[in-house]
Design an enzyme around this catalytic site. Structure first.
Site, PDB file in Angstrom:
ATOM      1  N   LYS A 153       1.043  -1.217  -0.023  1.00  0.00           N
ATOM      2  CA  LYS A 153      -0.004   0.113   0.139  1.00  0.00           C
ATOM      3  C   LYS A 153       0.959   1.296   0.053  1.00  0.00           C
ATOM      4  O   LYS A 153       1.534   1.533   1.048  1.00  0.00           O
ATOM      5  CB  LYS A 153      -0.965   0.035   1.161  1.00  0.00           C
ATOM      6  CG  LYS A 153      -1.882   1.266   1.260  1.00  0.00           C
ATOM      7  CD  LYS A 153      -1.336   2.357   1.991  1.00  0.00           C
ATOM      8  CE  LYS A 153      -2.048   3.539   1.983  1.00  0.00           C
ATOM      9  NZ  LYS A 153      -1.971   4.522   0.919  1.00  0.00           N
ATOM     10  N   SER A 156      -0.481   7.666  -1.166  1.00  0.00           N
ATOM     11  CA  SER A 156      -1.470   7.838  -2.421  1.00  0.00           C
ATOM     12  C   SER A 156      -0.940   9.064  -3.415  1.00  0.00           C
ATOM     13  O   SER A 156      -1.665   9.300  -4.474  1.00  0.00           O
ATOM     14  CB  SER A 156      -2.691   8.614  -1.741  1.00  0.00           C
ATOM     15  OG  SER A 156      -3.383   7.708  -0.902  1.00  0.00           O
ATOM     16  N   GLU A 227       9.078   2.134  10.824  1.00  0.00           N
ATOM     17  CA  GLU A 227      10.183   3.128  10.557  1.00  0.00           C
ATOM     18  C   GLU A 227       9.694   4.307  10.613  1.00  0.00           C
ATOM     19  O   GLU A 227       9.045   4.658   9.577  1.00  0.00           O
ATOM     20  CB  GLU A 227      11.037   2.644   9.371  1.00  0.00           C
ATOM     21  CG  GLU A 227      12.248   3.269   9.425  1.00  0.00           C
ATOM     22  CD  GLU A 227      12.348   4.591   8.537  1.00  0.00           C
ATOM     23  OE1 GLU A 227      12.231   5.490   9.391  1.00  0.00           O
ATOM     24  OE2 GLU A 227      12.542   4.503   7.400  1.00  0.00           O
ATOM     25  N   CYS A 261      13.812  10.811   6.636  1.00  0.00           N
ATOM     26  CA  CYS A 261      13.452  10.535   7.977  1.00  0.00           C
ATOM     27  C   CYS A 261      15.095  10.976   8.845  1.00  0.00           C
ATOM     28  O   CYS A 261      15.082  10.996   9.791  1.00  0.00           O
ATOM     29  CB  CYS A 261      13.207   9.224   8.241  1.00  0.00           C
ATOM     30  SG  CYS A 261      13.789   7.877   7.468  1.00  0.00           S
TER      31      CYS A 261
HETATM   32  P1  NDP Z   1       1.858   9.569   6.532  1.00  0.00           P
HETATM   33  O1  NDP Z   1       2.495   8.724   7.604  1.00  0.00           O
HETATM   34  O2  NDP Z   1       0.634   9.878   6.547  1.00  0.00           O
HETATM   35  O3  NDP Z   1       1.938   8.563   5.031  1.00  0.00           O
HETATM   36  C1  NDP Z   1       2.939   7.315   5.080  1.00  0.00           C
HETATM   37  C2  NDP Z   1       2.057   6.183   4.705  1.00  0.00           C
HETATM   38  O4  NDP Z   1       1.296   6.044   5.879  1.00  0.00           O
HETATM   39  C3  NDP Z   1       1.084   6.400   3.306  1.00  0.00           C
HETATM   40  O5  NDP Z   1       0.942   5.292   2.766  1.00  0.00           O
HETATM   41  C4  NDP Z   1      -0.288   6.633   4.057  1.00  0.00           C
HETATM   42  O6  NDP Z   1      -1.140   6.407   3.236  1.00  0.00           O
HETATM   43  C5  NDP Z   1      -0.323   5.807   5.245  1.00  0.00           C
HETATM   44  N1  NDP Z   1      -1.097   6.270   6.323  1.00  0.00           N
HETATM   45  C6  NDP Z   1      -1.069   7.327   6.800  1.00  0.00           C
HETATM   46  N2  NDP Z   1      -2.122   7.620   7.901  1.00  0.00           N
HETATM   47  C7  NDP Z   1      -2.349   6.052   8.149  1.00  0.00           C
HETATM   48  C8  NDP Z   1      -3.341   5.278   9.118  1.00  0.00           C
HETATM   49  N3  NDP Z   1      -3.989   5.977   9.863  1.00  0.00           N
HETATM   50  N4  NDP Z   1      -3.176   4.138   8.731  1.00  0.00           N
HETATM   51  C9  NDP Z   1      -2.493   3.346   7.996  1.00  0.00           C
HETATM   52  N5  NDP Z   1      -1.762   4.081   7.061  1.00  0.00           N
HETATM   53  C10 NDP Z   1      -1.801   5.208   7.063  1.00  0.00           C
HETATM   54  O7  NDP Z   1       2.820  10.635   5.986  1.00  0.00           O
HETATM   55  P2  NDP Z   1       2.495  12.002   5.277  1.00  0.00           P
HETATM   56  O8  NDP Z   1       2.671  11.906   3.638  1.00  0.00           O
HETATM   57  O9  NDP Z   1       1.141  12.583   5.672  1.00  0.00           O
HETATM   58  O10 NDP Z   1       3.570  13.018   5.859  1.00  0.00           O
HETATM   59  C11 NDP Z   1       3.516  13.747   7.016  1.00  0.00           C
HETATM   60  C12 NDP Z   1       4.885  13.556   7.822  1.00  0.00           C
HETATM   61  O11 NDP Z   1       5.107  12.402   8.023  1.00  0.00           O
HETATM   62  C13 NDP Z   1       5.776  14.113   7.288  1.00  0.00           C
HETATM   63  O12 NDP Z   1       5.786  15.428   7.237  1.00  0.00           O
HETATM   64  C14 NDP Z   1       6.896  13.515   8.022  1.00  0.00           C
HETATM   65  O13 NDP Z   1       7.538  14.145   9.180  1.00  0.00           O
HETATM   66  C15 NDP Z   1       6.522  12.175   8.219  1.00  0.00           C
HETATM   67  N6  NDP Z   1       6.961  11.258   7.453  1.00  0.00           N
HETATM   68  C16 NDP Z   1       8.097  10.450   7.713  1.00  0.00           C
HETATM   69  C17 NDP Z   1       8.493   9.263   6.765  1.00  0.00           C
HETATM   70  C18 NDP Z   1       9.728   8.646   6.924  1.00  0.00           C
HETATM   71  O14 NDP Z   1      10.505   8.351   6.182  1.00  0.00           O
HETATM   72  N7  NDP Z   1       9.992   8.261   8.202  1.00  0.00           N
HETATM   73  C19 NDP Z   1       7.969   9.390   5.413  1.00  0.00           C
HETATM   74  C20 NDP Z   1       6.898  10.301   5.246  1.00  0.00           C
HETATM   75  C21 NDP Z   1       6.365  11.111   6.062  1.00  0.00           C
HETATM   76  P3  NDP Z   1      -1.944   7.667   2.296  1.00  0.00           P
HETATM   77  O15 NDP Z   1      -0.695   8.246   1.575  1.00  0.00           O
HETATM   78  O16 NDP Z   1      -2.923   6.958   1.461  1.00  0.00           O
HETATM   79  O17 NDP Z   1      -2.356   8.683   3.419  1.00  0.00           O
END
Ligand code: NDP
Length: 453
Positions: A153, A156, A227, A261
């Protein structure tokens, strides 16, 4: 589901999201495929993964330009990401058989005791957009090598990358059902984690998403690896070579437009070199070329989505309101695209957002300290624990400090990076479990004790 170019703001493509029945059919395909995939000799699976690496290598430019279009990564860094995925495929194709081989323990003279590493079945990967190829390959390749089957998954906003990865793995010979990308939103994840047929879940992303998935996986007694974010300290000691360290600091903070990250986010600088370091750091940040990520000369492109600009700007504004000095940047430019300028915050209070939260964009927070002990105390004063680096002319001193960091990835005189040969992951609120290397390939396996008397 749509993918939008964050530089031009054009919609690139639209994708049909699967119905509930189609998701159900995909899970069933994964379950059906698992026994045959797991039964193949590991060398067979590795040959297929090696071929995937060759295909990536042949198409570096094609995939790099997809990454750049879909999430705004500067083109040179996009090429490097695809090449690194090809390396990862080649590395596991060669090393996985040995990493998964039986380990004879030899407890008693008259018994044969060993540990075998056996696949567990379908594993769900919830992945982010920031390294849209790397994050998926570093899950898929070790797990496919181990004999698991994968359901992806992806985030999006990168459906094109999700499709391309699925296609290249199939073209290499990974059978239908052994790796499938589901173009679903996050609201579908809960049902999948609850599904008994899914045997494990791994998530890379924000703390909030991690907590949601971990909670569910926990209540299902299901193995999970997380992670999550980081707020990595970059500690500059009093004997560090300032100019060269400032050069590295710029890359450590602004790589991937600051959306990593393991980007350095908090710069902890000894007072003896503080003015010189901050001066050099500011000048180098100011000299970066911000613009069209397709241009070779561009260092910093747009953030991946407009809402990420809003989030980062709010953190910067609140940090200034809390008492920090805005030395550079700090205002989104009046132009098309999700841009945020390289930004430097100094005199940052310890309770300001840039000190306590993850900042996902090119904004650096600098702190002045009087001693090595204070540097360490500040570096560890965070809820996160992903990476940390220390910069010094004395490598023994550096290693001593690195061993004191409360983090999963501790570097001396190099910025934190992932490498297929080394385990990757964090402690504290940065998550748990490891990806990559011997430790990572053994996360979603049954580490089975076998005693033959
Ligand atoms: P998210 O954590 O929302 O997205 C990462 C993945 O998790 C996507 O596939 C997303 O799906 C999915 N997801 C989001 N919410 C849920 C949930 N409740 N249950 C299951 N899956 C979920 O990151 P964002 O894109 O909103 O970014 C926001 C912040 O997250 C960034 O500013 C950063 O601080 C952090 N981040 C950290 C990353 C890392 O490498 N550790 C990578 C990306 C973000 P969908 O896209 O469909 O919402």
């Amino acid at each position: 589901m749509q993918s939008t170019n964050p530089y031009t703001t054009d919609v690139l493509d639209s994708y049909e999201t699967p119905t509930d029945d189609e998701v159900e059919a995909a899970v069933e395909r994964a379950v059906d495929r698992f026994p045959a995939w797991a039964d193949r000799p590991v060398q067979d699976r590795c040959r297929i993964l090696d071929r995937a690496g060759d295909l990536l290598e042949d198409r570096v430019d094609e995939y790099a330009s997809l990454l750049t279009r879909e999430m705004g990564k500067p083109i040179e860094q996009a090429r490097a990401e695809v090449e690194k995925c090809a390396w990862l495929c080649a590395y596991y194709a060669e090393r996985a058989p040995e990493q998964l081989a039986d380990e004879v323990v030899g407890t008693e003279a008259d018994a044969r005791t060993l540990v075998s590493y056996e696949p567990i079945g379908p594993v769900l990967a919830v992945m982010p957009w920031n390294f849209p190829f790397w994050q998926v390959f570093r899950f898929a390749v070790p797990n496919l090598a181990a004999g698991n089957v994968g359901l992806l998954k992806h985030a999006s906003n990168v459906p094109g990358c999700a499709r391309a990865i699925e296609d290249v793995l199939h073209e290499a010979g990974v059978p239908e059902g052994a790796f499938q990308s589901l173009l679903v939103g996050s609201d579908t994840v809960g049902g999948l984690v609850e599904d008994d047929r899914i045997r494990g879940v791994t998530l890379t992303g924000s703390e909030g998403a991690g907590r949601a998935v971990a909670e569910q996986a926990g209540s299902e007694l299901k193995k999970s690896v997380l992670e999550l974010g980081g707020s990595d300290p970059f500690v500059v000691l009093d004997d560090a070579p300032v100019e060269a360290t400032a050069e590295k600091a710029v890359t450590a903070r602004t790589q991937n437009n600051g959306q990593s990250c393991i980007a350095a986010k908090r710069f902890v600088v000894h007072t003896d070199v503080y003015d010189e370091f901050v001066g050099a750091f500011e000048a180098k940040l100011d000299a970066l070329t911000v613009g069209d990520p397709r241009e070779e000369s561009v260092d910093v492109g747009p953030l991946a989505r407009p809402d990420l600009v809003d989030d980062l700007h709010e953190q910067v504004e609140e940090t200034v309101e809390a008492g920090a000095t805005l030395a550079l940047g700090g205002e989104p430019p009046d132009r098309e695209g999700a841009f945020y300028p390289p930004t430097l915050l100094t005199d940052v209070p310890r309770d300001a957002p840039a000190a306590t939260e993850e900042t996902f964009g090119p904004a650096a927070a600098v702190f002045e300290v009087e001693s090595e002990a204070e540097a360490l105390e500040l570096a560890n004063d965070t809820s996160f624990g992903l990476g940390a680096s220390v910069w010094t002319a004395d490598v023994e001193r550096g290693e001593r400090v690195a061993r004191e960091f409360e983090a999963g990835l501790c570097f001396v005189n190099e910025y934190v990076k992932s490498d297929p040969r080394l385990p990757f992951g964090g402690v504290k609120e940065s998550g748990y479990g490891r990806e990559l290397a011997r430790q990572g390939i053994r996360e979603f396996v049954n580490r089975k004790t076998v005693w033959v008397q």
